[in-house]
Design a protein around this motif. Structure first.
Motif, PDB file in Angstrom:
ATOM      1  N   ASN A 390      46.790  40.459  38.836  1.00  0.00           N
ATOM      2  CA  ASN A 390      45.978  41.379  38.047  1.00  0.00           C
ATOM      3  C   ASN A 390      45.905  40.956  36.587  1.00  0.00           C
ATOM      4  O   ASN A 390      44.839  40.984  35.962  1.00  0.00           O
ATOM      5  CB  ASN A 390      46.547  42.798  38.132  1.00  0.00           C
ATOM      6  CG  ASN A 390      46.017  43.583  39.317  1.00  0.00           C
ATOM      7  OD1 ASN A 390      45.321  43.034  40.169  1.00  0.00           O
ATOM      8  ND2 ASN A 390      46.356  44.854  39.379  1.00  0.00           N
ATOM      9  N   GLU A 391      47.025  40.565  36.018  1.00  0.00           N
ATOM     10  CA  GLU A 391      47.036  40.178  34.616  1.00  0.00           C
ATOM     11  C   GLU A 391      46.164  38.953  34.374  1.00  0.00           C
ATOM     12  O   GLU A 391      45.438  38.879  33.373  1.00  0.00           O
ATOM     13  CB  GLU A 391      48.473  39.925  34.157  1.00  0.00           C
ATOM     14  CG  GLU A 391      49.311  41.195  34.089  1.00  0.00           C
ATOM     15  CD  GLU A 391      50.694  40.962  33.501  1.00  0.00           C
ATOM     16  OE1 GLU A 391      50.980  39.823  33.065  1.00  0.00           O
ATOM     17  OE2 GLU A 391      51.487  41.923  33.463  1.00  0.00           O
ATOM     18  N   VAL A 392      46.211  37.995  35.282  1.00  0.00           N
ATOM     19  CA  VAL A 392      45.358  36.810  35.163  1.00  0.00           C
ATOM     20  C   VAL A 392      43.887  37.206  35.231  1.00  0.00           C
ATOM     21  O   VAL A 392      43.058  36.751  34.431  1.00  0.00           O
ATOM     22  CB  VAL A 392      45.702  35.791  36.272  1.00  0.00           C
ATOM     23  CG1 VAL A 392      44.686  34.645  36.290  1.00  0.00           C
ATOM     24  CG2 VAL A 392      47.102  35.248  36.073  1.00  0.00           C
ATOM     25  N   LEU A 393      43.560  38.062  36.170  1.00  0.00           N
ATOM     26  CA  LEU A 393      42.168  38.473  36.355  1.00  0.00           C
ATOM     27  C   LEU A 393      41.658  39.283  35.173  1.00  0.00           C
ATOM     28  O   LEU A 393      40.526  39.087  34.706  1.00  0.00           O
ATOM     29  CB  LEU A 393      42.034  39.267  37.647  1.00  0.00           C
ATOM     30  CG  LEU A 393      42.298  38.482  38.937  1.00  0.00           C
ATOM     31  CD1 LEU A 393      42.415  39.423  40.129  1.00  0.00           C
ATOM     32  CD2 LEU A 393      41.200  37.452  39.180  1.00  0.00           C
ATOM     33  N   PHE A 394      42.459  40.211  34.668  1.00  0.00           N
ATOM     34  CA  PHE A 394      42.008  41.033  33.544  1.00  0.00           C
ATOM     35  C   PHE A 394      41.723  40.201  32.298  1.00  0.00           C
ATOM     36  O   PHE A 394      40.881  40.572  31.485  1.00  0.00           O
ATOM     37  CB  PHE A 394      43.033  42.124  33.225  1.00  0.00           C
ATOM     38  CG  PHE A 394      42.782  43.418  33.938  1.00  0.00           C
ATOM     39  CD1 PHE A 394      41.633  44.158  33.685  1.00  0.00           C
ATOM     40  CD2 PHE A 394      43.678  43.902  34.876  1.00  0.00           C
ATOM     41  CE1 PHE A 394      41.387  45.350  34.343  1.00  0.00           C
ATOM     42  CE2 PHE A 394      43.448  45.099  35.537  1.00  0.00           C
ATOM     43  CZ  PHE A 394      42.300  45.822  35.275  1.00  0.00           C
ATOM     44  N   ARG A 395      42.407  39.079  32.129  1.00  0.00           N
ATOM     45  CA  ARG A 395      42.171  38.240  30.954  1.00  0.00           C
ATOM     46  C   ARG A 395      40.803  37.566  30.972  1.00  0.00           C
ATOM     47  O   ARG A 395      40.284  37.173  29.930  1.00  0.00           O
ATOM     48  CB  ARG A 395      43.239  37.137  30.864  1.00  0.00           C
ATOM     49  CG  ARG A 395      44.619  37.586  30.451  1.00  0.00           C
ATOM     50  CD  ARG A 395      45.485  36.375  30.153  1.00  0.00           C
ATOM     51  NE  ARG A 395      46.873  36.740  29.972  1.00  0.00           N
ATOM     52  CZ  ARG A 395      47.826  36.576  30.877  1.00  0.00           C
ATOM     53  NH1 ARG A 395      47.525  36.049  32.062  1.00  0.00           N
ATOM     54  NH2 ARG A 395      49.067  36.933  30.630  1.00  0.00           N
ATOM     55  N   HIS A 396      40.232  37.396  32.152  1.00  0.00           N
ATOM     56  CA  HIS A 396      39.011  36.595  32.261  1.00  0.00           C
ATOM     57  C   HIS A 396      37.864  37.262  31.509  1.00  0.00           C
ATOM     58  O   HIS A 396      37.694  38.488  31.584  1.00  0.00           O
ATOM     59  CB  HIS A 396      38.633  36.402  33.725  1.00  0.00           C
ATOM     60  CG  HIS A 396      37.637  35.307  33.933  1.00  0.00           C
ATOM     61  ND1 HIS A 396      36.282  35.536  33.949  1.00  0.00           N
ATOM     62  CD2 HIS A 396      37.799  33.965  34.093  1.00  0.00           C
ATOM     63  CE1 HIS A 396      35.649  34.391  34.153  1.00  0.00           C
ATOM     64  NE2 HIS A 396      36.552  33.418  34.231  1.00  0.00           N
ATOM     65  N   PRO A 397      37.047  36.502  30.801  1.00  0.00           N
ATOM     66  CA  PRO A 397      35.990  37.119  29.969  1.00  0.00           C
ATOM     67  C   PRO A 397      34.916  37.849  30.748  1.00  0.00           C
ATOM     68  O   PRO A 397      34.194  38.672  30.169  1.00  0.00           O
ATOM     69  CB  PRO A 397      35.395  35.920  29.212  1.00  0.00           C
ATOM     70  CG  PRO A 397      35.816  34.706  29.965  1.00  0.00           C
ATOM     71  CD  PRO A 397      37.135  35.036  30.587  1.00  0.00           C
ATOM     72  N   THR A 398      34.783  37.609  32.056  1.00  0.00           N
ATOM     73  CA  THR A 398      33.764  38.328  32.824  1.00  0.00           C
ATOM     74  C   THR A 398      34.318  39.535  33.560  1.00  0.00           C
ATOM     75  O   THR A 398      33.590  40.196  34.305  1.00  0.00           O
ATOM     76  CB  THR A 398      33.075  37.402  33.847  1.00  0.00           C
ATOM     77  OG1 THR A 398      34.015  37.044  34.862  1.00  0.00           O
ATOM     78  CG2 THR A 398      32.532  36.155  33.182  1.00  0.00           C
ATOM     79  N   CYS A 399      35.603  39.852  33.385  1.00  0.00           N
ATOM     80  CA  CYS A 399      36.212  40.994  34.080  1.00  0.00           C
ATOM     81  C   CYS A 399      35.880  42.301  33.371  1.00  0.00           C
ATOM     82  O   CYS A 399      36.052  42.419  32.161  1.00  0.00           O
ATOM     83  CB  CYS A 399      37.726  40.823  34.147  1.00  0.00           C
ATOM     84  SG  CYS A 399      38.579  42.211  34.945  1.00  0.00           S
ATOM     85  N   MET A 400      35.419  43.279  34.129  1.00  0.00           N
ATOM     86  CA  MET A 400      35.177  44.632  33.647  1.00  0.00           C
ATOM     87  C   MET A 400      36.152  45.597  34.315  1.00  0.00           C
ATOM     88  O   MET A 400      36.822  45.232  35.280  1.00  0.00           O
ATOM     89  CB  MET A 400      33.730  45.042  33.933  1.00  0.00           C
ATOM     90  CG  MET A 400      32.718  44.143  33.264  1.00  0.00           C
ATOM     91  SD  MET A 400      31.056  44.326  33.941  1.00  0.00           S
ATOM     92  CE  MET A 400      30.497  42.621  33.844  1.00  0.00           C
TER      93      MET A 400
END
Length: 522
Positions: A390-400
């Protein structure tokens, strides 16, 4: 003179830019000015010293379809700061449908969305349904549910669409887009959407792409075939030209822990090729859905009447249970969050394993019997996610940010009542992986841009006054798995279209919501 003046706050404007001290003046439902405005009078002044002032949060994946119409638990949604709900998700919703189809979907989705006496179920189109969302507690964007389109044209048939049926479905999608829908959604693990081929999805997304809408896609797998499912969604985007929104893109099974980097690599590679792919996520490691999805796919086919006929057939019950035994699932990982009282007893809050053992049943037998006894009205919480992913995914610039909140039931998943404050408390304060401005951007400006919402999601002169004022030191989710409707903390003021819905941390009621029609066909 302003109607409302918010003074002295740290303005985080929803663009990702650094915060600044400023006042915000509001008149006629819009932001009239931002700056040093205290010399200008106002009918009401809100003191935001030591507070953050930001745009209202936009839940890009919401299941508030019916609870919003019924005015159920809207206080707990607004107390999170959610001012816009994006409904019609997972291909599972209620327009376009004729009267017979609407009744079937009402019964089919009762576990996810509830059924309330104060809702009159008589709409047939996106336009008619959108009119029902005017003057509700929050704003609404409606996505066309693939399942409703499919059953309108094909019934509940478990087969691929013919070319003529595809043409009829395309025209139906085009009509609903013209009536105000913001795109299309599908849920490729849910019946009847699961019967669709990739070619069907490409065809249905072509009119959406021409209109500038999005495809919100619940992938065909979040388990062993997760990467293949992402590839399929990207292929749909590549061939149709539609903007693809991967729904609640979490790592849902321990066998996939650590897969976030590979998931993001596929997204980045697609975007480098010009394919418009983004995603959303909720800040929890467990999911929630209808209990009947644990049944074999053939048992779910045909709509609610066909499902219940099978569930009431003793031979079919045994066949379902035997097939489910072969899957070697960890039944203790499934917790019942909605299970109304039946002759089987009261089992909300119990795992499938513990409830089954208490009744002297096998877990697979218990699942079959509970779905039958509740007439599909049971939901479960499913463990298996990874906080590190989750932490990796939330960092991504396209994650909402989304809630994916299933609000009904006795012990619903807390994501419906705490997701947005939790992002700030969890990923800005407790385990800082995001700057405050980044977190708010993912909940406001980025989401508004994705949905083609004009003059929303950013604090700017002339934009709609959907505004949240919160205490950055105390904001946090209050909802837990034991007490899921506990209000969040720290959200002190919420305005919807310039009208106060939350004042000094208390819900005041709201009827200021609008049916938002994204900028399509530009």
């Amino acid at each position: 003179m302003f109607e409302i003046l918010i003074t002295g706050g740290k303005v985080v404007d929803g663009t990702g830019a650094p915060w600044r001290y400023a006042d915000v003046g509001i008149t006629d439902g819009q932001i009239a000015a931002i700056g040093q405005l205290q010399s200008i009078g106002a009918s009401q002044q809100i003191d935001a010293r030591n507070k953050v002032v930001c745009p209202g949060f936009i839940d890009i994946h919401s299941h508030a379809d019916i609870t919003l119409l019924a005015d159920q638990w809207t206080d707990l949604r607004l107390l999170q700061g959610i001012t816009t709900e994006v409904v019609g998700q997972d291909g599972l919703a209620y327009a376009p449908l004729n009267a017979q189809g609407l009744d079937a979907w009402r019964r089919y989705l009762i576990a996810l969305n509830g059924d309330f006496a104060n809702v009159t179920w008589d709409w047939t189109s996106a336009h008619e349904l959108l009119q029902r969302y005017v003057h509700r507690a929050a704003n609404v964007v409606y996505l066309i549910p693939h399942g409703a389109v499919r059953t309108t044209v094909m019934g509940w048939d478990a087969r691929a669409a013919t070319e003529s049926e595809l043409r009829v479905m395309q025209e139906l999608v085009r009509r609903e887009l013209e009536q105000g829908a913001g795109g299309i959604s599908t849920g490729l693990t849910y019946i009847p959407c699961a019967h669709a081929t990739t070619e069907e999805m490409i065809a249905l997304c072509e009119p959406v792409a021409r209109a500038g809408g999005i495809l919100s896609i619940h992938l065909r797998s979040y388990g062993a075939k997760l990467l293949d499912a992402i590839d399929e969604a990207i292929e749909i985007g590549r061939r149709s030209g539609v903007a693809v929104q991967l729904s609640h893109l979490r790592v849902a099974d321990p066998s996939n822990w650590g897969l976030a980097y590979a998931m993001l690599e596929r997204i980045d590679r697609a975007r480098a090729r010009g394919i418009d792919v983004t995603f959303d996520l909720y800040p929890y490691t467990v999911g929630c859905t209808a209990l009947f999805v644990l049944l074999p796919p053939w048992a779910q086919s045909g709509g609610p009447d066909a499902m219940l006929a099978r569930l009431n057939d003793s031979e079919m019950q045994q066949r379902m249970s035997d097939e489910m035994k072969s899957w070697n699932l960890d039944w203790s990982a499934y917790i019942l969050s909605n299970a109304p009282h039946t002759a089987l007893g009261d089992w909300e809050g119990f795992s499938v394993t513990s409830a089954a053992h208490a009744l002297g049943m096998q877990p697979t037998e218990f699942v079959v019997q509970l779905v039958r006894a509740t007439e599909l009205n049971a939901t479960m919480i499913a463990a298996g996610g990874s906080e590190a992913d989750n932490e990796v995914l939330f960092r991504h610039p396209t994650c909402m940010v989304c809630s994916d909140g299933v609000m009904v039931g006795g012990q619903p998943h807390p994501r419906g009542y705490g997701a947005f404050p939790r992002v700030i408390s969890q990923y800005v304060k407790n385990h800082p992986v995001l700057r405050l401005e980044e977190a708010i951007f993912k909940m406001t400006g980025l989401t508004a841009s994705r949905l083609n919402l004009r003059e929303r999601g950013i604090l700017r002169d002339g934009f709609a006054a959907d505004i949240v004022v919160f205490d950055p030191d105390t904001i946090a989710d209050g909802a837990t798995f034991k007490a899921s409707r506990t209000p969040p903390r720290g959200v002190e003021w919420v305005l919807v279209n310039g009208r106060v819905a939350v004042a000094n941390g208390a819900y005041r009621g709201s009827q200021a919501g609008a049916a938002l029609k994204p900028l399509l066909y530009a």
